[in-house]
Every structure is written in structure tokens, then in C-alpha cells.
Write a protein that holds these residues in place. Sequence first.
Motif, PDB file in Angstrom:
ATOM      1  N   ALA A   1       6.356   7.178  -1.225  1.00  0.00           N
ATOM      2  CA  ALA A   1       6.129   6.776   0.174  1.00  0.00           C
ATOM      3  C   ALA A   1       4.688   7.030   0.575  1.00  0.00           C
ATOM      4  O   ALA A   1       4.082   8.023   0.166  1.00  0.00           O
ATOM      5  N   VAL A   2       4.169   6.110   1.355  1.00  0.00           N
ATOM      6  CA  VAL A   2       2.834   6.270   1.939  1.00  0.00           C
ATOM      7  C   VAL A   2       2.937   5.930   3.414  1.00  0.00           C
ATOM      8  O   VAL A   2       3.887   5.285   3.857  1.00  0.00           O
ATOM      9  N   HIS A   3       1.916   6.363   4.171  1.00  0.00           N
ATOM     10  CA  HIS A   3       1.938   6.055   5.595  1.00  0.00           C
ATOM     11  C   HIS A   3       1.642   4.569   5.796  1.00  0.00           C
ATOM     12  O   HIS A   3       0.764   4.027   5.135  1.00  0.00           O
ATOM     13  N   PRO A   4       2.343   3.909   6.701  1.00  0.00           N
ATOM     14  CA  PRO A   4       2.154   2.455   6.877  1.00  0.00           C
ATOM     15  C   PRO A   4       0.731   2.077   7.264  1.00  0.00           C
ATOM     16  O   PRO A   4       0.275   0.976   6.943  1.00  0.00           O
ATOM     17  N   ASP A   5       0.011   3.005   7.928  1.00  0.00           N
ATOM     18  CA  ASP A   5      -1.342   2.636   8.365  1.00  0.00           C
ATOM     19  C   ASP A   5      -2.417   3.152   7.422  1.00  0.00           C
ATOM     20  O   ASP A   5      -3.597   3.123   7.747  1.00  0.00           O
ATOM     21  N   ASP A   6      -1.995   3.664   6.302  1.00  0.00           N
ATOM     22  CA  ASP A   6      -2.976   4.265   5.392  1.00  0.00           C
ATOM     23  C   ASP A   6      -3.688   3.166   4.609  1.00  0.00           C
ATOM     24  O   ASP A   6      -3.104   2.525   3.730  1.00  0.00           O
ATOM     25  N   VAL A   7      -4.960   2.969   4.952  1.00  0.00           N
ATOM     26  CA  VAL A   7      -5.709   1.853   4.330  1.00  0.00           C
ATOM     27  C   VAL A   7      -5.836   2.034   2.814  1.00  0.00           C
ATOM     28  O   VAL A   7      -5.930   1.065   2.067  1.00  0.00           O
ATOM     29  N   ARG A   8      -5.825   3.273   2.370  1.00  0.00           N
ATOM     30  CA  ARG A   8      -5.980   3.518   0.931  1.00  0.00           C
ATOM     31  C   ARG A   8      -4.863   2.858   0.122  1.00  0.00           C
ATOM     32  O   ARG A   8      -5.042   2.464  -1.014  1.00  0.00           O
ATOM     33  N   TYR A   9      -3.696   2.839   0.736  1.00  0.00           N
ATOM     34  CA  TYR A   9      -2.554   2.361  -0.031  1.00  0.00           C
ATOM     35  C   TYR A   9      -1.967   1.061   0.516  1.00  0.00           C
ATOM     36  O   TYR A   9      -0.926   0.620   0.060  1.00  0.00           O
ATOM     37  N   ALA A  10      -2.671   0.479   1.490  1.00  0.00           N
ATOM     38  CA  ALA A  10      -2.106  -0.679   2.184  1.00  0.00           C
ATOM     39  C   ALA A  10      -1.649  -1.761   1.212  1.00  0.00           C
ATOM     40  O   ALA A  10      -0.582  -2.362   1.368  1.00  0.00           O
ATOM     41  N   GLY A  11      -2.438  -1.956   0.164  1.00  0.00           N
ATOM     42  CA  GLY A  11      -2.088  -3.030  -0.767  1.00  0.00           C
ATOM     43  C   GLY A  11      -0.972  -2.673  -1.726  1.00  0.00           C
ATOM     44  O   GLY A  11      -0.460  -3.544  -2.440  1.00  0.00           O
ATOM     45  N   LEU A  12      -0.591  -1.408  -1.737  1.00  0.00           N
ATOM     46  CA  LEU A  12       0.372  -0.995  -2.766  1.00  0.00           C
ATOM     47  C   LEU A  12       1.822  -1.049  -2.291  1.00  0.00           C
ATOM     48  O   LEU A  12       2.746  -1.048  -3.098  1.00  0.00           O
ATOM     49  N   VAL A  13       1.994  -1.053  -0.969  1.00  0.00           N
ATOM     50  CA  VAL A  13       3.357  -1.048  -0.453  1.00  0.00           C
ATOM     51  C   VAL A  13       4.105  -2.275  -0.963  1.00  0.00           C
ATOM     52  O   VAL A  13       3.597  -3.396  -0.906  1.00  0.00           O
ATOM     53  N   GLY A  14       5.267  -2.024  -1.489  1.00  0.00           N
ATOM     54  CA  GLY A  14       6.064  -3.122  -2.012  1.00  0.00           C
ATOM     55  C   GLY A  14       5.944  -3.243  -3.524  1.00  0.00           C
ATOM     56  O   GLY A  14       6.802  -3.834  -4.173  1.00  0.00           O
ATOM     57  N   ARG A  15       4.900  -2.615  -4.084  1.00  0.00           N
ATOM     58  CA  ARG A  15       4.783  -2.670  -5.536  1.00  0.00           C
ATOM     59  C   ARG A  15       5.676  -1.619  -6.179  1.00  0.00           C
ATOM     60  O   ARG A  15       6.211  -0.746  -5.523  1.00  0.00           O
ATOM     61  N   LEU A  16       5.810  -1.730  -7.490  1.00  0.00           N
ATOM     62  CA  LEU A  16       6.655  -0.772  -8.203  1.00  0.00           C
ATOM     63  C   LEU A  16       5.804   0.216  -8.969  1.00  0.00           C
ATOM     64  O   LEU A  16       4.696  -0.106  -9.404  1.00  0.00           O
ATOM     65  N   VAL A  17       6.331   1.433  -9.080  1.00  0.00           N
ATOM     66  CA  VAL A  17       5.678   2.414  -9.959  1.00  0.00           C
ATOM     67  C   VAL A  17       6.714   2.907 -10.959  1.00  0.00           C
ATOM     68  O   VAL A  17       7.925   2.884 -10.724  1.00  0.00           O
ATOM     69  N   ARG A  18       6.207   3.388 -12.103  1.00  0.00           N
ATOM     70  CA  ARG A  18       7.077   3.861 -13.165  1.00  0.00           C
ATOM     71  C   ARG A  18       7.218   5.382 -13.057  1.00  0.00           C
ATOM     72  O   ARG A  18       6.211   6.101 -13.049  1.00  0.00           O
TER      73      ARG A  18
END
Length: 908
Positions: free
Chosen positions: A242-259
Motif C-alpha cells: 500500500a502507498v498513499h494515494p497522493d504520494d507522487v513517488r508511487y503514483a505510477g505504481l498503483v495498480g501494478r503487481l509486485v512479486r
Amino acid sequence: MTDLPRAYTPRDVEGAIYERWLAADVFAPDGAGSTADPDLPPFTIIQPPPNVTGSLHLGHAQRTAVEDLMVRHARMRGHRALFLPGLDHASIAAQFVLDGILAREGESRQSLGRERYLERMAAFVETTRSVMLGQQRRVGASADWGRLRFTMDGGSARAVRVAFERLYRADLAYRTEALVNWCPGCRTSVSDLEVVPTPETGTLWSVRYHLIDPASGSPDPDATITVATTRPETILGDTAVAVHPDDVRYAGLVGRLVRIPFVERDVPVIAEARVDRAFGTGAVKITPAHDRDDHETGLRHGLSAPTILADDATVSGSGTAYDGLDRYAARKAILADLELRGDLAGSKDHEMVIGRCQRSHDVIEPRLKTQWFIRTTPLAARALDATRSGRTRILPERFEKTWEHWLTDIRDWNVSRQLWWGHRIPAWYCPDGHVTVTAAESGPAACEVCARPAAELRQDPDIFDTWFSSGLWPFSTLGWPDQTADLATYYPTSVMETGYDILFFWVARMMMLGLELTGTEPFHTVYLSGLIRDPEGQKMSKSKGNVVDPLGAIDASGADALRFAVIHGATPGNDQRFGATRLEHARNFANKLWNATRFVAGARPLNLSDDVERRLPDVAHLGPAERWLLSRASATTVAVDAAMADHAFGEVTRLLHEAIWSGFCDWGLELAKVRLADPSLDDATRETTWWTLVEVLDTYLRLLHPVMPFITEALWATLPHRASDPELLIVARWPAPGARDPVAEHQVDALIELIGGIRNARAEAKVEPARWLRVDVVVPISLGHTFEALRPAISRLARARPLERRLTREGLAAAAGPRDLAVMAGEIQAFVAMAPAGPESDDDSAGLERSRLERELIEAEGWLAAARDRLANESFTSRAPAAVVQGARAREAELADQVARLRDRLKR
RNA sequence: GGGCGGCUAGCUCAGCUGGUUAGAGCACUUGCUUGACAUGCAAGAGGUCACUGGUUCGAGUCCAGUGUCGCCCACCA
């Protein structure tokens, strides 16, 4: 009347007295020896049942003393006073203790099995039980032993079943899978209250999770997201990051998968507002089955929640090589493997708060379990209403705030425990998963949903949290769920006395369950005692080795002394330090009382036979000292009544200590001695003095009885009784205050001050104590009669002989020799004649007097100046209440007079 | 992060709704085998009531803040 042994030996006194009470059947409100008035409302204290795990400690003794004090007071006031004793099976605490014993024998819960384990427990409890009941008796608990109850007895068992079924039917008890606090050491869930937040320095590790390349579907060796965790072993249960919805660092990662490593599971990166961007890396691994927040997050996002820990906290079911390893071994191995993979990004020390088991101190693991819960919100609302409306009062009041706060944000109560010693949950499950709850002792006849026969149903293996049965205590002990006579008479109870440390554990639960099940609040007053601490202020605990065994204290100093000591220092809700000096002081007080009574008994005028019936002092023959004594006793009675009404029991002991020691012994007896021995007085007068002593002592013994029951009972037996008195003090009537005599109080106080002044002057002049000195006094006309009546006593106590009275100050001054010492005692002035001595000591005594009087003058002038300043202040005289201003004027006049006399004397 | 409590004599603590000179026990000093009590008696010494401000004629007591110690509650990896 019986003769008292010369020396006070508590052990001899106490054992015999308790047996007498038992034989007279005075503890039960409906016992043969009861003198209760059925027209008065009953008074009930249900004893907080101590755990059967061992022996009583000082805290128990203190609480028993306070409870017993209230009960004895109510009993003497004529109420049907019920003190219902009991014991608690203490499920988890008892198992913890027994497991320890078994471990030393090389056995364990598992090796014995449920049945043998419970047999073993029953035997263990049988031994502790008798020890504990014996201890209560030594403390002097006037409990109704015929009504003794145990939280595991048949009555309690039935109450538990009925209560649970009712709660279940009212949808206040439910079964669900939820995150619970799991103690791997105790192998059970525990309630939130039993988790102790413990600050510790842990490590915060940063771990790289690899993003899945959408094209290939494989982990990207270079694209990672770094999460921070203090529990790397929970990686095996991760189902999201989980990341914060407004966190620009991770904005592009939401919805992606991690292993997720090791389990090789691909999980989504989700946006979650509760994530703190500033903490760690701002990315959080989500383990729904092993973390409270993560569980909620999981529910919101529909994540799966794999459990990866077994009951003993070994890794289990992860499908990895770590399965079977202890949680901490697994943590180590996982960290090493992450390091090998190059995915351990860093680590740093981290101050954190870890939940540990109150009992075993193991680190609690949050786990998903199917458990029974009590829906507390509606129950708490009723409990809050009871205190807000004042139907139940919490003392001290400040705890109501704590109470409000806790009940306002209450979470549901996990009541099932995976233990054996306790009440089995009366819920049965059929193969189809239907639930049947019944209070019937034999269980259900069939599944209440699908009607499958009982034989196919399986009872829940779990038992109830021990506080569930404790929560029913105020009414289960009185016969509930039956509408018994006891329940009708003694419920709701009067006072619930307990330690503030179990306000939530116990008081809140009794209140919630009582209101729901009986429709009324279970007690009118909650009296919260403070905790007993050691002399250094440390909490007493067996592990610290600083516990004081009450029996040791009782053996050394007596139960009366122990009771006095713990009550003397008690202010509701405040802890007290307990040390040997406190106990010694109490023992000395008991000894003082013993000897005072011995004196009174021995001073009986010879013309009165030793079995004479009690008489009131003859008013016609009362002297000022007798009036003073009687008036003081009345004042004390009034003050004690007020303190009792306030539940200020420490104040009660202080009042009685002061009245008995300083008032009765130091002055009352000393003044009386002179009269009793005065051959010039007639028999009637001497008898009156003696009857006064008897009267006052009788009052004090009654007032003190609730605090020090044994010695007062023993001493009371040596005094003459009224025809209307019962055999035993315990059922005698509480004193009603007599009339005050302010004139006698004031005048005798003035003469006491005179004696003190003369003694002071003698001591400063270093006169041998035994030497008789001539004293001349002048007393105001108003005091003349009293002075004459007490002249022989003053003479003796001040060692003043001859003691001459002069009519005027001038006459006094004229009679005084040049070396005589002046004494100013309020309105009385005196000269102490120094016998002629060598010329060198001449100057000494004159100099001594001078410096003493100068000191007094400086003081008096200071006060006078202050008093005048105050009176000169117009806003004071106009705004302060008239009585205060008048008092200040009188004070000013007195001081002015005193200053004038001192100046006058110093001029010579 | 919230909340509560303690801070008064060398030590342990009282001090109720603000009102004359703040108390007790222990310890301390000086004397006492005083016909109830040496587990006692008598006399004494010892305190700017944590600090700062405020309210009031008047504050240990009420209000605000500060310090300090302790406790309770709280889901931050």
C-alpha cells in the motif's frame, strides 16, 4: 466483666474472638446472633473473589479490611449487612500457575490431556482454597461463610450458560472470524486488556519487492518498490503493498503487481489513505491475517488473508522452506535469504511498542481466528447511562472520566479462550456449520437449524474468558437466574470495593452484563482502592520478591494493627506505600488502647461490684473534665460519622487515633486519675468520674470496632454493659452523638494550655522534672470555677505546689519573686517560682525567661501586626463574612492583651 | 498522541465546599524506671505547601501555564 492480661498479645486475643463470633452466628444478616433491624434497608458487599491461584497478598488484606469495615459499620447501625465471600477460578492465571508446577514435574498440559489436567487443577484449587479462606479469617473478615461462592460452582455454571444464551438470543453474542490477540505461550487468544504495550527497541528493515513487468509477467530485476517492516516473517502472508494515494513517488505504481519473495505470489500495489508518507519508505506491505490495520485494509480491498503462523507461533502453511521454523528463526532465515538475493535494502534501530501477554510476557501475535464476541457498544451505552444519571457512583469521582473514555470507544469483547480450566462455551455445531446455543446443562437435543440429532453435534472446545463469569458475580452469587429471596433482598448491592486496576476488566463488565441481564445496575457505589506498594513505591509482585505476606504481619503485630495500618494510609484511588513503621505505629496504638482500658477497668471504685450494670454518669456530679471528655466524644462521633459517609476511612482512623491517644489517654485519664484518688471527694463524685471514663471509652471502642474488630471486642467485654447491650460488640449499636458542651471544651482547653505553658517553662529552665515548684496564677473570673475544680489535677500535672490563685494581675505581680518565670497561656497568666539557687544560676534562669518571653513577644507582635493590617483593610471588613471579621477582631484583642502583658513583664 | 494523578517537615503522608499561627506518624534533640502503657511520658527543633502568572479582602486550597515523577488509554508498518 473479665480481667485483662497485663500484656497485649494479639495472637491470643484474635483467635478466640473469631471463634466467638462464629459460635454466636453474627456474620450472616439472618443469623441467630444478628441484631439487625428488618425495617432498615439491607447493606450488601459481594466480595471481589480473589484468584484461587495461591495465597493472599497485602493488597487483598487491605481490600478485605476496607470491605469488612463498611460491613461492620452497617451491621452496627442495624442494617442487615451481607458480606458475601467468594473465590475466582481465574482461568488463565490458574492455568499459568499450574503449568509452571507441571513443568517442574516434567509434565505439561499436552502430556496430561484435558481430562487429567482438569483433575489436577481441581486438586490444586482445593489446597489453595483452604489456605485463602484461612487467611481471610485471620484478617477478621466478618463474611457470611454459609453463602460462600466460587466462580466454578454449579450456580455460577448455570448463570454463565443462561447469561450466554440470553446474550446470544439478543444478538449481543456472536461468532465470527476476526483478528484476535494470540498468545503463543498460553496458546489462547486474550482480550485487548490483557495485552501489555511494551516499549522496545526493534529493527526496521527495508525490503525491495520486485515489480512485475506487465509485458513478460515476470519480476523485473531492476524495478522495485521498497517496503519497511519490523516483522520480516510476515512477508509470507503479504497480499498487497500500500502507498498513499497522493504520494507522487508511487503514483505510477498503483495498480501494478509486485512479486512477494519466497511465496512467489504476485500482489497489487494499492492506494490507501492511512499510509503515512513520512514513515519508512512510504510503502507498506499488507499482511491481512497478522496485523490489525492490514486486516482492515484487506477487507476494504478484498484481499486474501493467508495465515502463516501456527498456534505455537511456528511458521506454517506458507508452502515455503520456512514452515516449521519458530517465528524468530524464520525471521532470521528470511533476512539472510533476502540479503543473498540482494533485496535487503537496509535496516535501522526502531523504537516501537510491542504487545506482550500480561500473563506469560510472550509477544502477542495478531491472528485470524473464529471466535465468540460480546457486542459491547449497546451494553456500554447502558453502563454509561448508569453513571451519568448517578444511579451508580464511582469513587473517587475522577475515575468517572476514565470510565467514560473507555466505554465510549469500546471494542467488542473476545470471550472465547482456547484453554481448559473454565466454563465451556455452551455452543454446539452441526456438520453443516449451524450453531446451537443452549443453557440446558445436558446440551441441545438437536441442531436448532436443521434438527440433526444431538449425537451429530459437537460442542465448542473453547471456554469463556474468566471475566465473563466474574461479570455475573454480583447476581450469580445471590441465586440469579432464579428469583431467589436473596436476590430480591440484597440486589442491587450497596458498594463494590475493588482496585482501580480492574475497573475495565471487571467493574465495567459487571455493569454491562448486570444491566443487560437483571435490568438494574449491580451496585450503587464503586469504591476504588489504591494499590499497596513497597516502601520504595514499587508495585508489589512475586517476581520482584517484595510482597508482604499479610500473615507475617498479623503474626508480628496482629490483624488489628494490620487493618489499622492499611486503612490509615488509604485515600480512595491513591496508592500507598507500606512499610514496617506504619505497622509498628498501628501496633503501638493497639497497645495504648489495651493499657488505657486496663487502667479504666482497674480504676473501678471499690463500692462498685465487678459485675455492676452500666450506669450513665450522674449529671449532678459531672466536673469540667468529665464534661470535656463527654463533649469530645460527641464531637468525635459526629466527625467519624461524616468521614464514614464520605468513605474517607483514612480520616476515620486519624480522628480516632487523635481522640483516643491525645484526648482520652493524655488528658482524660490523667485528669481523671487525680479525681479518682482524691479522698476529699465523695463516692458519688468519684463514681461519676469513673462512669464517664467508661462511657467515653465505650463510645470509642464502638467507633473503632470496624477498623480494629478483635481488640475492641476483647476490651469491650471488660467494661460494664447496659441491659440492652448484646453479648458481643460486633452486633452492638453504633453510638449516637451526645450533646456538645462548648463551654467545658473551651475552659478545659485553656487549662490544658496552662499546664503546657508551665511544663515548657520548667523544661527550658532545666528544672528537674520531679521537683515541685510554687506557681501563682491569675485566671479570668469566667474560668474561676473550672480552675478550682481542676486545681488538684493541674497541680499534679504541672508539678505545681503550692498552686495559688491571685485575684488580679497586680496581685499576681506583687506575689511573684524577682526570679520567678512568667507564663502566658491564653487569658491565664502564671508565675513559676524558682527555688533559690547559687548566684551563678540566678542570671541563667532570668536570662532564659527573658529570651523565651522576647521570642514570644516578637511572635505575638508579628501576628498582631498582621491582624491589624487585615482589619485596617477596608475591603476586608466590608467584604469578608461578619463571622470572619468578628473572629479577627477577637484575635486582635487577644493578641494586643498578650503583647501588653509580655511587654509589661519584660520591663522589669 | 490523548487523559489522569503526585509534587506540603529529613522520610511516609493528612489537609473537607478558599478564612485566624499548615497537621500526624516515623526519624531527630533534651529530659524522664511518673502505680495503664518504655509498644511509654514530657518538652523541643524542623515547612518561602515544585515553579510562574491570575482571580479574590484573603490562595496549600480556585483558574491558566511551566517543570518533574508516575499511571492509564491509543491501529502507525
